[in-house]
Write a protein that holds these residues in place. Sequence first.
Motif, PDB file in Angstrom:
ATOM      1  N   SER A 136       0.815  -1.220   0.000  1.00 37.47           N
ATOM      2  CA  SER A 136       0.000   0.000   0.000  1.00 37.47           C
ATOM      3  C   SER A 136       0.850   1.272   0.000  1.00 37.47           C
ATOM      4  N   ALA A 137       2.156   1.132   0.103  1.00 32.45           N
ATOM      5  CA  ALA A 137       3.042   2.309   0.125  1.00 32.45           C
ATOM      6  C   ALA A 137       3.009   3.030  -1.227  1.00 32.45           C
ATOM      7  N   PRO A 138       3.066   4.360  -1.205  1.00 33.51           N
ATOM      8  CA  PRO A 138       3.040   5.142  -2.448  1.00 33.51           C
ATOM      9  C   PRO A 138       4.410   5.149  -3.136  1.00 33.51           C
ATOM     10  N   VAL A 139       4.667   4.149  -3.956  1.00 35.88           N
ATOM     11  CA  VAL A 139       5.984   3.980  -4.578  1.00 35.88           C
ATOM     12  C   VAL A 139       5.987   4.269  -6.082  1.00 35.88           C
ATOM     13  N   GLU A 140       4.971   4.978  -6.551  1.00 42.48           N
ATOM     14  CA  GLU A 140       4.903   5.395  -7.959  1.00 42.48           C
ATOM     15  C   GLU A 140       4.934   4.213  -8.926  1.00 42.48           C
ATOM     16  N   GLY A 141       4.392   3.074  -8.518  1.00 41.45           N
ATOM     17  CA  GLY A 141       4.333   1.920  -9.399  1.00 41.45           C
ATOM     18  C   GLY A 141       5.658   1.192  -9.594  1.00 41.45           C
ATOM     19  N   LEU A 142       6.661   1.501  -8.772  1.00 40.30           N
ATOM     20  CA  LEU A 142       7.986   0.892  -8.938  1.00 40.30           C
ATOM     21  C   LEU A 142       8.105  -0.477  -8.271  1.00 40.30           C
ATOM     22  N   LEU A 143       7.271  -0.760  -7.292  1.00 44.29           N
ATOM     23  CA  LEU A 143       7.368  -2.024  -6.568  1.00 44.29           C
ATOM     24  C   LEU A 143       6.810  -3.157  -7.421  1.00 44.29           C
TER      25      LEU A 143
END
Length: 108
Positions: free
Chosen positions: A36-43
């Motif tokens: 749920s972390a805001p990682v800009e779609g990188l995860l």
Amino acid sequence: MPQAKPVSKLQAVERDLAVVVDEHITHKSLMDCVWSAPVEGLLQDAVLFDVYRPQKAGGAVNLGEKSLAVRLVLQSTDDNTLTESQIDNAVQAVVKQLANQLNAKLRS
């Protein structure tokens, strides 16, 4: 029906985090928080690879706590090479999310 996705030409970046949480925190709650972390779609992937529970008091992890180590796999979805800044921001977003939702702290 599963949909095929193109494979990136660039390698993914892996970062390991070890966080200390209360003993009652489950694998599912940890992973839900990471995702749920805001990682800009990188995860692209997250895997729990180690659990440490202390046998006695006195150390980096107290009795009633455990250390959970998670491997994060980061990769750009638009075939751009990730910068150190993007990687650091994504990792810090996960750490902040874990701290806010699970009261986790980085293991020292």
